[in-house]
Design an enzyme around this catalytic site. Sequence first.
Site, PDB file in Angstrom:
ATOM      1  N   LYS A  80       0.832  -1.206   0.000  1.00 21.28           N
ATOM      2  CA  LYS A  80       0.000   0.000   0.000  1.00 21.28           C
ATOM      3  C   LYS A  80       0.867   1.257   0.000  1.00 21.28           C
ATOM      4  CE  LYS A  80      -3.676   2.158   2.765  1.00 21.28           C
ATOM      5  NZ  LYS A  80      -4.548   1.997   3.948  1.00 21.28           N
ATOM      6  N   SER A 101      -9.102   3.307   3.180  1.00 18.94           N
ATOM      7  CA  SER A 101      -8.048   3.803   2.324  1.00 18.94           C
ATOM      8  C   SER A 101      -7.270   2.696   1.609  1.00 18.94           C
ATOM      9  CB  SER A 101      -7.071   4.652   3.152  1.00 18.94           C
ATOM     10  OG  SER A 101      -6.443   3.888   4.163  1.00 18.94           O
ATOM     11  N   SER A 140     -10.050   1.211   7.418  1.00 16.93           N
ATOM     12  CA  SER A 140      -9.424   1.204   6.095  1.00 16.93           C
ATOM     13  C   SER A 140      -9.022  -0.162   5.573  1.00 16.93           C
ATOM     14  CB  SER A 140      -8.199   2.121   6.101  1.00 16.93           C
ATOM     15  OG  SER A 140      -8.592   3.465   6.172  1.00 16.93           O
TER      16      SER A 140
END
Length: 469
Positions: free
Chosen positions: A78, A153, A177
């Site tokens: 990520k 996210s 997230s």
Amino acid sequence: MDPFSSASDVARSIRAGAVSPVEVVDLYLARIDKHNDAVNAIVWRNDDEVRRAARAAEAALGSGGSLPFFHGVPMPIKDLVSVAGQPNTRGGLGTSTEPQPENDLVVDRILNAGFLLMGRTNSPEGGMTQVTENSRYGITRNPWNLERTPAGSSGGASAAVAAGLAPIASASDGGGSIRMPAAATGLVGLKPSRARVPAKVLGWEHGTTQGVVTRTVEDAARTLDYLSAEDPLGWYRAPAPERPFGESYTQVTAPLRIGLMLDAPNGVEVDPVCAETAERTARLLEAAGHRVVPVSADFISTEALRIYSRQVIAASLHTVPYDDPTQSEPFIIARRKMAEELPSSEYAKAVLRMHLECRRMVAHWRRDFDVLVSPTLACQVPPVGVILAEANELLDGSSPREARMLAFNAYANILGLPAISVPVGTDADGLPVGAQIVGSPYDETTILRLAQSLEQELDWASRTPPAFS
């Protein structure tokens, strides 16, 4: 090899000699070439490097030495996580693209598990919105419907796994997230307990954690064993489980009190399909021998939620290493300014209130119920574009769409509790709908076992987005 195989199945195939790490990496890189333009999940690539790592992994298979379980399995990282030699823009225009000098602790643990680092996935700027959209890399789309968001996210991570661009992906969770993207894309999203996964700094007043998004509960359990390796320099650590998660997740759990919470803690409207999915989850667990106990959302402190979202997270934006913060999204600029205007004395008093409220809230676990089942999202998966636009219009965090995404998630971060989203339902448009199970302090084992029993009943790993199958 099926690109929608679980990471554990890929690992077993590599170890059995049915497929080589090089063939696995080539398969996923070819799928990224073919499909990534549609979803925009992978925003930085290191094809040559991951191929070299795959060749080394293949050579190691014949060495006769002991190898970690996930040896040779690729995993994208990520774009909020630092890897030595890779950029970490944190989804922002005002951050540097220079290579990072060292790994975050979770990256060392990912490598120790045997994973090969394969590219980076999109994230909203600073991980600050519930959708994966930013001015640097653009919009990430949901493989189940390209007009919908994969949430955030960790939406780049979830879109990559759901589209079959990777068997597993790194993720992080500070207010849902991991769980929100898992719910939006039909995956398993485990948020570990506070300090279960070591980090150099536990951000957002110790509310953030690293993890992964996966197809199966097995992947979540086996990965957690590696991610939770002890950090001797850490301030504190989560108590070790009685047995490794990867060994115990299949065991049958003794009858439990399943709290069922269908009303949102922050008072927003809950879409009927989200509530129905949570209720179905509870009834499936009831059929397995557990007892369902209705729970009101009143015990979740709205004051603690307000402090976390408006003060703690806004102040933490000042820890993002911006070169030029004026290039940030308008709502990021506004929330940084909100933090600048808050005296440190008021911040300290607010955090004290939040922590005291947390003690009161956590007491309900084991006293009134053993685990808590709820929807993961209070709304169906939103269209792309709308949530970021609303955040940039309202600026102060009062977006009603944001509130419906966060409704059932942020309190678990504040309390440090383990939570998992599982893809139990489907809405009228064919998009996945998740249900969440929140466990008592440091008890990932129980929620993994419950999730595994649901997976055996529902076989969600066999469901894939038709356009990417």
